[in-house]
Enzyme design. Structure first.
Site, PDB file in Angstrom:
ATOM      1  N   SER A 291      10.040  18.532  44.171  1.00  0.00           N
ATOM      2  CA  SER A 291       9.713  17.191  43.681  1.00  0.00           C
ATOM      3  C   SER A 291       8.400  16.690  44.273  1.00  0.00           C
ATOM      4  O   SER A 291       7.698  15.915  43.647  1.00  0.00           O
ATOM      5  CB  SER A 291      10.800  16.198  44.083  1.00  0.00           C
ATOM      6  OG  SER A 291      11.947  16.368  43.306  1.00  0.00           O
TER       7      SER A 291
ATOM      8  N   HIS B 252      12.304   7.951  45.636  1.00  0.00           N
ATOM      9  CA  HIS B 252      11.775   9.223  45.126  1.00  0.00           C
ATOM     10  C   HIS B 252      10.584   9.007  44.183  1.00  0.00           C
ATOM     11  O   HIS B 252       9.532   9.639  44.318  1.00  0.00           O
ATOM     12  CB  HIS B 252      12.925   9.952  44.422  1.00  0.00           C
ATOM     13  CG  HIS B 252      12.654  11.373  44.035  1.00  0.00           C
ATOM     14  ND1 HIS B 252      12.073  11.716  42.841  1.00  0.00           N
ATOM     15  CD2 HIS B 252      12.917  12.539  44.669  1.00  0.00           C
ATOM     16  CE1 HIS B 252      11.990  13.048  42.758  1.00  0.00           C
ATOM     17  NE2 HIS B 252      12.500  13.562  43.860  1.00  0.00           N
TER      18      HIS B 252
ATOM     19  N   ASP C 153      10.823   9.344  36.644  1.00  0.00           N
ATOM     20  CA  ASP C 153      11.435   9.464  37.963  1.00  0.00           C
ATOM     21  C   ASP C 153      12.438   8.334  38.174  1.00  0.00           C
ATOM     22  O   ASP C 153      13.030   7.834  37.205  1.00  0.00           O
ATOM     23  CB  ASP C 153      10.325   9.470  39.029  1.00  0.00           C
ATOM     24  CG  ASP C 153      10.679  10.310  40.240  1.00  0.00           C
ATOM     25  OD1 ASP C 153      11.710  10.024  40.866  1.00  0.00           O
ATOM     26  OD2 ASP C 153       9.933  11.251  40.565  1.00  0.00           O
TER      27      ASP C 153
END
Ligand SMILES: *[C@@H]1O[C@H](CO)[C@@H](O)[C@H](O)[C@H]1NC(C)=O
Ligand SMILES: *[C@@H]1O[C@H](CO)[C@@H](O)[C@H](O)[C@H]1NC(C)=O
Ligand SMILES: *[C@@H]1O[C@H](CO)[C@@H](O)[C@H](O)[C@H]1NC(C)=O
Ligand SMILES: *[C@@H]1O[C@H](CO)[C@@H](O)[C@H](O)[C@H]1NC(C)=O
Ligand SMILES: *[C@@H]1O[C@H](CO)[C@@H](O)[C@H](O)[C@H]1NC(C)=O
Ligand SMILES: *[C@@H]1O[C@H](CO)[C@@H](O)[C@H](O)[C@H]1NC(C)=O
Length: 756
Positions: free
Chosen positions: A535, A209, A144
């Site tokens: 996600s 994220h 990620d």
């Protein structure tokens, strides 16, 4: 600045970095030399040093000298597969492709990134049964944007040293304080040589994220987590005792490069991770040339399941990514919570809107205008009705709430910049997830928009106020509007996505390095934030897989995946128009997956058989397995419709006039109780389809026993308007229910159905 507008043109702001990545790709397209990944024939019987030297030798023979070779070589993949990344001209690529020892040369491409309550919603409460001893030996690898080591979610309360099998590394890097017994590994991969001023060469997560996905997967318990009072509760991952290894492969301005993703696979497989979670997508190659497909295949061969996001290209059809049969492909569904920020008009009417508006109004009401009426000049009326940057007259906006129409996703930002008091944005899409606003704002649907327009027209001095957001209960689950839908663009014989999990308004940890919107002028920071996307759903399933593995450490990746798919909660085709193409087997149910009764197991050989059946030839399979071990023409004859022992079935119609018949051959393995047990087949067939199963009952006398059966699906032709119909096969015993959806897909309908 041009990018900013793009970034905000979607409700899911954090996902929209991707537009930049595409732009960057285009910009780099013209360079004379580009990055390529070169796969080689031998599959690493060599030691690592020798393999790397071979890469130099090969490039030297191409370049005529070793200096040139070393300059061009970017990375040697030597642990889990034999390949290298290099910067090459087109001519050099041509030469390399012709070499005997070279299997294939693929261009490096750039991809995009695609809680408190969600675990309760899918039935994994804090009190759920746990196998703590084994759980703390489970290592999850997250590919990620990096991670925030100081986050409360990654504190290592009570955890001992990393398990002995761990061979990975962690060090202190720029702005990165290092690891502990929870976050046991952290590294970064950035093989291209483009500077990235918005990021830091370190595993630190500048974007948020990666911190979010990692904490959803395996975060420790953090009581009282919330975003400015919203979504308050105890944040935690599925497996709070598991260990996390972060592999940063996505960068703020360049996105996620294939060569970095492959380097992370090469490393993670050798480091000893158990599950790989990858909320990245955006590009789809075929099964032997796509970096995530190739990397995850090598992981699968070593017993590692890769779980990946299906993508955010819904609701249009056929956009699902990461769709190889050995990948666990996850769509997103809603949970029973929504964030409402209502509009109260001067006439006393309260109208519902969606979004995260953390601003308490300072006045009782504000003057309300339509964007159309505050244009700079007559030519700009159309743009200003959409609150487009530069189209409005600041004097007419100052102090007012502006109502604008789609696609005004960034109207809050633009109106704020002009001194406005807030924005009301009308849309007919993506209203199921809450955007976080940088100024008082809300999003409304077209019906509500019409009432507002009528009200503005009906009075001389219209006023309104936008209330601070509140949580409301809604019906759930349904497939998220943005979640990528099937049919699978990679194969007509394989249903994708596999499953869904919560992916709307998920609360999880965040980075202190970015404001909650990331927009200029926003100075609000929070340890936790809400995000939406596949996600976010992906780590729910990676977490479920780790949870299942903590009870069944020896199960294969396919067995874990089968257990989770056959026990998923079916969703309603009434509220989800394209049914299984949206939700696959349904919504994940982690506790039920611990005890599935039967599993559809597979090894790498089964997948090779599938690829042969799909038309891949021996030489293109060499990226995956040692070439001399495969002969597709020997494998093919009797494998049935899909040549795969998959937990779902998809038959594609072959004729507009005649019925299509497909035979699916399956083998189930008993993982249930020791005593003898019988399963009966229960079939649900849609209209126009006949499904038969032979034998219709399976009796097992011991654990690990296998039984084979055959499913024959005979489907009448469908009108060119009908995209698909579906039924199911469920093997039922007194204690278990092992469910497989069966989809009949009508390819001719795809073209006509693909509305926006
Ligand atoms: C990263 O660390 C450097 C050196 O300590 C510091 O100057 C910089 O401000 C840090 N960056 C961020 C975003 O915290
Ligand atoms: C106004 O915008 C809409 C939507 O973008 C477009 O279809 C229409 O043609 C535009 N009208 C004018 C007069 O520019
Ligand atoms: C808009 O929302 C209102 C209130 O929730 C609802 O009654 C109406 O049907 C919606 N309109 C559309 C076009 O979805
Ligand atoms: C897969 O893609 C590679 C690279 O683009 C190509 O060489 C190969 O022929 C493709 N294989 C199939 C079966 O489409
Ligand atoms: C593959 O198998 C076929 C059928 O058995 C055989 O004719 C062919 O020679 C084999 N190819 C190789 C390369 O071994
Ligand atoms: C399976 O079918 C047999 C024969 O019809 C029946 O006796 C048995 O009860 C069934 N078992 C289950 C679990 O439904």
């Amino acid at each position: 600045m041009g990018y900013t507008i793009y970034i905000c043109s979607s409700p899911i702001r954090h996902l929209l970095l991707l537009v930049i990545f595409t732009a960057l790709q285009l910009a780099n397209g013209g360079l004379d030399k580009d990055f390529y990944i070169v796969f080689l024939r031998d599959h690493l019987e060599l030691d690592e040093g020798k393999a790397a030297q071979k890469h130099v030798d090969l490039l030297s023979s191409l370049k005529g000298n070793e200096d040139g070779a070393r300059e061009s070589l970017v990375y040697s993949y030597t642990k889990s597969f034999n390949a290298f990344a290099a910067k090459l001209t087109e001519d050099e690529v041509g030469h390399l492709s012709g070499m005997d020892e070279v299997v294939s040369v693929i261009p490096n491409r750039y991809r995009k990134l695609h809680t408190t309550k969600s675990w309760e919603f899918i039935g994994l409460p804090t009190t759920a049964e746990r196998n703590l001893q084994v759980e703390s030996d489970i290592i999850v690898g997250v590919f990620d944007t990096g991670i925030t080591p100081q986050s409360e979610s990654f504190k290592d309360h009570g955890l001992g040293h990393p398990p002995a099998k761990w061979k990975g590394t962690c060090a202190q890097f720029a702005n990165f304080s290092g690891c502990n017994n929870k976050l046991i590994g952290a590294r970064y991969f950035k093989l291209d040589d483009f500077p990235d001023d918005d990021d830091i060469l370190s595993p630190i997560d500048v974007d948020g994220h990666g911190t979010h996905t990692s904490s959803t997967l395996a975060g420790s318990l953090v009581p009282n987590a919330n975003l400015f009072g919203l979504a308050r509760g105890t944040a935690r991952g599925a497996v709070p005792s598991a260990r996390i290894a972060a592999y940063k492969v996505c960068w703020a301005s360049s996105g996620c490069a294939d060569m970095d993703i492959l380097a992370a696979f090469d490393a993670a497989i050798a480091d000893g991770v158990d599950i790989i979670s990858i909320s990245i997508g955006g590009l789809s190659g075929n099964y032997t040339s796509d970096a995530i497909s190739v990397g995850s295949f090598h992981g699968m061969r070593k017993g590692i399941l890769t779980v990946a996001s299906a993508g955010n290209d819904g609701p249009s059809l056929g956009g699902v990514t990461n769709h190889a049969p050995w990948i666990f492909t996850v769509g997103a569904n809603s949970i029973n919570r929504n964030f409402q920020s209502n509009v109260v008009l001067g006439n006393g009417h309260t109208l519902p809107g969606t979004g995260v508006n953390t601003f308490e109004p300072k006045q009782k009401s504000y003057p309300l205008v339509s964007g159309m009426d505050v244009a700079k000049d007559a030519q700009n009326r159309n743009s200003s009705s959409q609150c487009v940057q530069g189209s409005m007259d600041p004097k007419k906006v100052k102090g007012k709430i502006v109502y604008c129409k789609l696609p005004a996703w960034d109207a809050d930002y633009i109106v704020k910049g002009l001194g406005g008091a807030g924005a009301i944005m009308e849309s007919n899409m993506y209203l199921d997830n809450a955007q976080i606003f940088v100024a008082p704002a809300t999003t409304i649907n077209e019906t509500i928009g019409k009432s507002i327009a009528d009200y503005i027209a009906s009075t001389r001095s219209p006023t309104a106020v936008i209330s601070r957001s509140q949580e409301v209960k809604i019906q759930a689950p349904s497939v998220a509007s943005f979640s990528s839908r099937g049919p699978n663009p990679g194969s007509q014989h394989l249903l994708k996505p596999d499953i869904t999990a919560p992916g709307i308004d998920i609360l999880a940890s965040y980075t202190p390095m970015k404001s909650i919107t990331g927009l200029q002028g926003d100075s609000r920071h929070s340890d936790f934030t809400l995000m939406s996307g596949t996600s976010m759903s992906c780590p729910h399933v990676s977490g479920a897989a780790a949870y299942v593995k903590s009870f069944h450490p020896n199960w294969s990746p396919a067995a874990i995946k089968s257990a989770i798919m056959t026990t998923a909660t079916p969703m309603s085709s009434k509220t989800n128009k394209v049914a299984e193409f949206g939700y696959g087997a349904g919504q994940v149910n982690p506790t039920k997956a611990l005890n599935p009764g039967l599993v559809y197991d597979m090894d790498d050989f089964s997948y090779i058989q599938f690829l042969c059946h799909e038309g891949y030839d021996d030489s293109s399979l060499a990226n995956l397995v040692h070439q001399s071990s495969i002969n597709c023409s020997k494998l093919l004859p009797t494998n049935g419709e899909d040549a795969l022992n998959y937990p779902t079935m998809q038959l594609s119609l072959k004729s507009k006039q005649e019925p299509t018949t497909g035979v699916f051959r399956r083998v189930v393995t008993n993982v249930g109780p020791e005593n003898s047990i019988t399963y009966n087949a229960t079939i649900k067939a849609p209209k126009g389809v006949v499904i038969t199963v032979k034998p219709a009952a399976l009796t097992f006398s011991h654990v690990s026993q296998k039984r084979s059966f055959k499913v024959v699906v005979k489907a009448n032709p469908m009108t060119s308007k009908k995209l698909m119909v579906s039924g199911s096969l469920t093997w039922k015993s007194s204690d278990h229910s092992v469910r497989s959806p069966i989809v009949i897909f009508n390819p001719v309908a795809l073209a006509t159905q693909n509305v926006k």
